[in-house]
Design a protein around this motif. Structure first.
Motif, mmCIF file in Angstrom:
data_model
loop_
_atom_site.group_PDB
_atom_site.id
_atom_site.type_symbol
_atom_site.label_atom_id
_atom_site.label_comp_id
_atom_site.label_asym_id
_atom_site.label_seq_id
_atom_site.Cartn_x
_atom_site.Cartn_y
_atom_site.Cartn_z
ATOM 1 N N UNK A 184 -42.578 -63.216 17.202
ATOM 2 C CA UNK A 184 -41.843 -62.174 16.483
ATOM 3 C C UNK A 184 -41.222 -61.245 17.511
ATOM 4 N N UNK A 185 -39.895 -61.135 17.463
ATOM 5 C CA UNK A 185 -39.201 -60.278 18.424
ATOM 6 C C UNK A 185 -38.153 -59.449 17.704
ATOM 7 N N UNK A 186 -37.622 -58.472 18.386
ATOM 8 C CA UNK A 186 -36.610 -57.579 17.802
ATOM 9 C C UNK A 186 -35.212 -58.084 18.112
ATOM 10 N N UNK A 187 -34.311 -57.943 17.121
ATOM 11 C CA UNK A 187 -32.914 -58.333 17.324
ATOM 12 C C UNK A 187 -32.249 -57.391 18.333
ATOM 13 N N UNK A 188 -32.460 -56.080 18.150
ATOM 14 C CA UNK A 188 -31.975 -55.079 19.106
ATOM 15 C C UNK A 188 -33.199 -54.489 19.807
ATOM 16 N N UNK A 189 -33.768 -55.218 20.739
ATOM 17 C CA UNK A 189 -35.015 -54.802 21.366
ATOM 18 C C UNK A 189 -34.887 -53.527 22.193
ATOM 19 N N UNK A 190 -35.771 -52.572 21.959
ATOM 20 C CA UNK A 190 -35.810 -51.348 22.760
ATOM 21 C C UNK A 190 -36.871 -51.455 23.855
ATOM 22 N N UNK A 191 -37.821 -52.377 23.638
ATOM 23 C CA UNK A 191 -38.908 -52.625 24.590
ATOM 24 C C UNK A 191 -39.642 -51.338 24.955
ATOM 25 N N UNK A 225 -39.960 -43.477 12.325
ATOM 26 C CA UNK A 225 -38.532 -43.244 12.131
ATOM 27 C C UNK A 225 -37.713 -44.197 12.988
ATOM 28 N N UNK A 226 -38.142 -44.418 14.231
ATOM 29 C CA UNK A 226 -37.402 -45.309 15.136
ATOM 30 C C UNK A 226 -37.528 -46.767 14.712
ATOM 31 N N UNK A 227 -38.701 -47.151 14.199
ATOM 32 C CA UNK A 227 -38.849 -48.505 13.669
ATOM 33 C C UNK A 227 -37.821 -48.751 12.563
ATOM 34 N N UNK A 228 -37.622 -47.748 11.707
ATOM 35 C CA UNK A 228 -36.672 -47.859 10.593
ATOM 36 C C UNK A 228 -35.234 -47.882 11.100
ATOM 37 N N UNK A 229 -34.885 -46.940 11.960
ATOM 38 C CA UNK A 229 -33.503 -46.808 12.423
ATOM 39 C C UNK A 229 -33.100 -47.979 13.311
ATOM 40 N N UNK A 230 -33.987 -48.400 14.208
ATOM 41 C CA UNK A 230 -33.689 -49.526 15.108
ATOM 42 C C UNK A 230 -33.991 -50.873 14.452
ATOM 43 N N UNK A 231 -34.538 -50.843 13.245
ATOM 44 C CA UNK A 231 -34.863 -52.050 12.484
ATOM 45 C C UNK A 231 -35.728 -53.001 13.306
ATOM 46 N N UNK A 232 -36.884 -52.500 13.729
ATOM 47 C CA UNK A 232 -37.779 -53.271 14.592
ATOM 48 C C UNK A 232 -38.655 -54.224 13.783
ATOM 49 N N UNK A 233 -38.519 -55.500 14.050
ATOM 50 C CA UNK A 233 -39.380 -56.494 13.421
ATOM 51 C C UNK A 233 -40.823 -56.361 13.906
ATOM 52 N N UNK A 234 -40.965 -56.095 15.192
ATOM 53 C CA UNK A 234 -42.300 -55.970 15.764
ATOM 54 C C UNK A 234 -43.041 -54.794 15.127
ATOM 55 N N UNK A 267 -31.685 -41.399 5.016
ATOM 56 C CA UNK A 267 -30.583 -40.547 5.479
ATOM 57 C C UNK A 267 -30.405 -40.644 6.995
ATOM 58 N N UNK A 268 -31.514 -40.657 7.755
ATOM 59 C CA UNK A 268 -31.426 -40.757 9.215
ATOM 60 C C UNK A 268 -30.723 -42.034 9.653
ATOM 61 N N UNK A 269 -30.925 -43.112 8.905
ATOM 62 C CA UNK A 269 -30.338 -44.395 9.292
ATOM 63 C C UNK A 269 -28.817 -44.402 9.178
ATOM 64 N N UNK A 270 -28.273 -43.446 8.414
ATOM 65 C CA UNK A 270 -26.814 -43.372 8.259
ATOM 66 C C UNK A 270 -26.219 -42.321 9.191
ATOM 67 N N UNK A 271 -26.909 -41.221 9.401
ATOM 68 C CA UNK A 271 -26.321 -40.122 10.178
ATOM 69 C C UNK A 271 -26.548 -40.260 11.680
ATOM 70 N N UNK A 272 -27.610 -40.944 12.107
ATOM 71 C CA UNK A 272 -27.863 -41.056 13.533
ATOM 72 C C UNK A 272 -26.922 -42.075 14.167
ATOM 73 N N UNK A 273 -26.547 -41.822 15.390
ATOM 74 C CA UNK A 273 -25.555 -42.657 16.074
ATOM 75 C C UNK A 273 -26.050 -44.083 16.280
ATOM 76 N N UNK A 274 -27.365 -44.263 16.421
ATOM 77 C CA UNK A 274 -27.908 -45.604 16.623
ATOM 78 C C UNK A 274 -28.299 -46.263 15.306
ATOM 79 N N UNK A 289 -16.017 -57.661 15.182
ATOM 80 C CA UNK A 289 -16.211 -59.103 15.339
ATOM 81 C C UNK A 289 -17.692 -59.497 15.328
ATOM 82 N N UNK A 290 -18.481 -58.774 14.522
ATOM 83 C CA UNK A 290 -19.913 -59.061 14.404
ATOM 84 C C UNK A 290 -20.231 -59.330 12.945
ATOM 85 N N UNK A 291 -20.986 -60.391 12.677
ATOM 86 C CA UNK A 291 -21.251 -60.764 11.286
ATOM 87 C C UNK A 291 -22.625 -60.324 10.787
ATOM 88 N N UNK A 292 -23.235 -59.300 11.383
ATOM 89 C CA UNK A 292 -24.507 -58.781 10.898
ATOM 90 C C UNK A 292 -24.256 -57.783 9.770
#
Length: 584
Positions: free
Chosen positions: A341-348, A354-363, A474-481, A544-547
């Motif tokens: 199980x790994x993250x698509x956008x890994x922050x390592x 909140x960060x798990x939600x915003x960065x969409x961490x699978x781990x 709300x954070x997932x829409x307003x935060x830059x990441x 040009x990204x299909x996610x």
């Protein structure tokens, strides 16, 4: 004495000498005469009795047959139906504002009486001059048959009727019927459904209307041509049209194979709009049964990807196994049971909730589910209505799927949206419970008041969980990441969660083939509506990204920008929500 005289004299003597003595002879003659009269009278009485009995038996047989015929079911001759059934009305279907979505119009159908047709060849030639698509062989067979009735074409246009009348073909006639007409065409086709050639509902809310007793009444002949009370739906035609427009545009922009969406009232469960594309025109339902015309929103089940992280985090918050300040180690992939199980956008690095939600961490989501436990995880999703079939009026509703046996690896993958397949409408229903105060309300396609909804609402999460989930959305829409920033609409306080799920092809997940969804609500300060949009297998997207963040998310933004004013949601600007004054 002559010879003749002597002979007469002898005969006379012989007659009297052959008879016994006078007194006796007279008595015997009278007896014989009376006996003959008695025998004749007895024979006459016998004959009258026989005749009377014969008539009685005949009348009894006739009466019995009449009773038998009266008790027997009426026979159907050819394909003709009783005129009352042909003219039986269906109720109009209206949107929540009274706009007509479906209504009956009068039409006629063409039939033939073959026994009255003089020349079938000539009749066929003249009919095909008006109806060139009539199948020649089958039509000729009908025209030349020995039957008394044959349908030739159902539901003609007035122009076709007048042209055939002008031909004056003997043995050709018209029978009045009713045809269902949908003024909006394909706009709300998957909600309304359609009727068959006999004006009986076979899909969508048309089928639901029949299931409420209309079909049973029609079957026993208790319907007539009287106008019926219209059926009002919860659908808003304006919002429905806007949603469908965005889906059609998104399919063209991102080259997907299918798309769908729903706008749901968060506090009543009313479906304000539901669309699936490709769709069909119920006025010409030639392709209605094609596999790609499936109602993907309620009859299709999909792994909803990272939208499920919203339920995973709500579960941890509700059970008390974590708070928004709890951290989870996402520095390296998880290895369990031969799976990685790994993250698509890994922050390592270590992430907060909140960060798990915003960065969409699978781990991070997998660790949250592991902390709760398998049984509690399954129980929470069941409580949220994600593991059982929805209860709503629309007939086309699929049941979700889940593993037969939940193991640790199943719980961890389900935490980020792989392993359980639900319908998008079901996901929107559960999402509404996370923001509306914690109440699960089964969706409805009929008008429902707030008071009526409160009576059937089931409290599924705590108030504190709702408060935290509103912040995360709300954070997932307003935060830059945040993965949902492209759904933002100025003034409408949008929040939401993306979901990018790799598709299963022959039992294996295929990289690059995604099912993308975005689950959102607005305004997040007091959520009134939930909007979920998805697109199936897009080939491209923004940047040009299909996610999901570059396909389904901007589609939601376009939907909300168009429908929020129609739904009466007032925009708010500035830190305190007041309007911002601009000088030019």
């Amino acid at each position: 004495m002559s010879f003749l005289s002597r002979i007469m004299n002898i005969k006379s003597k012989a007659h009297f000498s052959a008879t016994p003595r006078g007194a006796r002879r007279a008595g015997d003659g009278k007896a014989r005469f009376e006996g003959t009269l008695k025998r004749s009278g007895a024979q006459a009485k016998s004959r009258v009795g026989i005749i009377f009995a014969g008539f009685t038996v005949a009348y009894l047989v006739i009466g019995g047959r009449l009773v038998e015929y009266g008790m027997a079911k009426p026979e159907t001759v050819s394909s003709i139906m009783p005129s009352d059934n042909l003219l039986a009305s269906r109720p109009d279907i209206l949107d929540r504002n009274g706009q007509v979505l479906a209504t009956d119009i009068r039409t006629v159908s063409l039939y033939a009486e073959p026994s009255k047709i003089i020349d079938p060849d000539e009749a066929l030639e003249e009919l095909t001059s008006v109806l060139p698509d009539l199948e020649p062989k089958s039509t000729y067979r009908k025209l030349s048959s020995k039957s008394h009735f044959q349908w030739l074409r159902r539901q003609l246009t007035p122009r076709q009727q007048s042209q055939i009348l002008a031909l004056g073909i003997p043995g050709i006639g018209f029978r009045p019927e009713k045809r269902r007409f949908y003024p909006g065409g394909a706009t709300a086709s998957h909600v309304l459904g359609l009727v068959n050639i006999d004006n009986r509902g076979i899909a969508g809310m048309e089928k639901y209307v029949d299931s409420q007793g209309l079909a049973d009444l029609a079957a026993v002949g208790m319907t007539n041509d009287a106008k019926l009370e219209p059926v009002k739906l919860s659908i808003d035609l304006r919002v429905q049209n806007a949603l469908r427009d965005v889906l059609v545009d998104g399919m063209q922009r991102y080259q997907g194979i299918g798309a769908g969406g729903v706008v749901l009232n968060a506090h009543t469960g009313e479906v304000v709009a539901l669309a699936s594309y490709p769709d069909f025109d119920p006025n010409e339902p030639t392709h209605a049964l094609d596999p790609d015309r499936l109602n993907r929103v309620s009859a299709g089940t999909y792994e909803m990807g990272s939208t499920f992280k919203a339920f995973t985090i709500a579960m941890g918050l509700d059970y008390g196994t974590m708070t928004l300040n709890t951290t989870f180690d996402a520095t390296k992939p998880l290895y369990i049971g031969g799976f990685t199980i790994h993250d698509f956008h890994g922050t390592r690095r270590v992430l907060t909730v909140d960060e798990v939600f915003v960065h969409s961490s699978n781990i991070g989501a997998a660790r949250m589910a592991d902390a709760v436990g398998i049984d509690a995880h399954k129980a929470f999703l069941q409580r949220m209505g994600l593991l059982s079939r929805m209860d709503t009026e629309l007939p086309e509703v699929a049941s979700p799927s889940q593993p037969r046996t939940w193991k640790r690896i199943n719980s961890m993958t389900i935490a980020y949206g792989h392993g359980v397949a639900t319908t998008p409408l079901q996901t929107a229903m559960a999402g509404a419970a996370l923001v509306n105060g914690g109440y699960l309300i089964q969706p409805t396609f009929l008008p429902r008041t707030r008071e009526a909804a409160d009576k059937i609402a089931v409290k599924v999460v705590k108030d504190s969980t709702v408060r935290d989930m509103r912040k995360l959305f709300r954070d997932n829409v307003v935060e830059s990441v945040g993965s949902g920033k492209q759904a933002g609409v100025p003034g409408f306080d949008v929040g939401g969660k993306t979901g990018t799920a790799e598709k299963l092809v022959r039992g294996r997940y295929v990289n690059g083939h995604n099912f993308n969804a975005f689950l959102s609500a607005f305004p997040m300060s007091d959520p009134q509506y939930v909007v979920l949009v998805f697109i199936d297998d897009p080939r491209t997207g923004e940047r040009n990204s299909n996610i999901a963040g570059n396909t389904a998310t901007p589609m939601v933004g376009r939907v909300i920008a168009r429908v929020a004013p129609l739904l009466g949601v007032q925009p708010k600007f500035g830190p305190d929500g007041s309007a911002t004054l601009v000088s030019y």
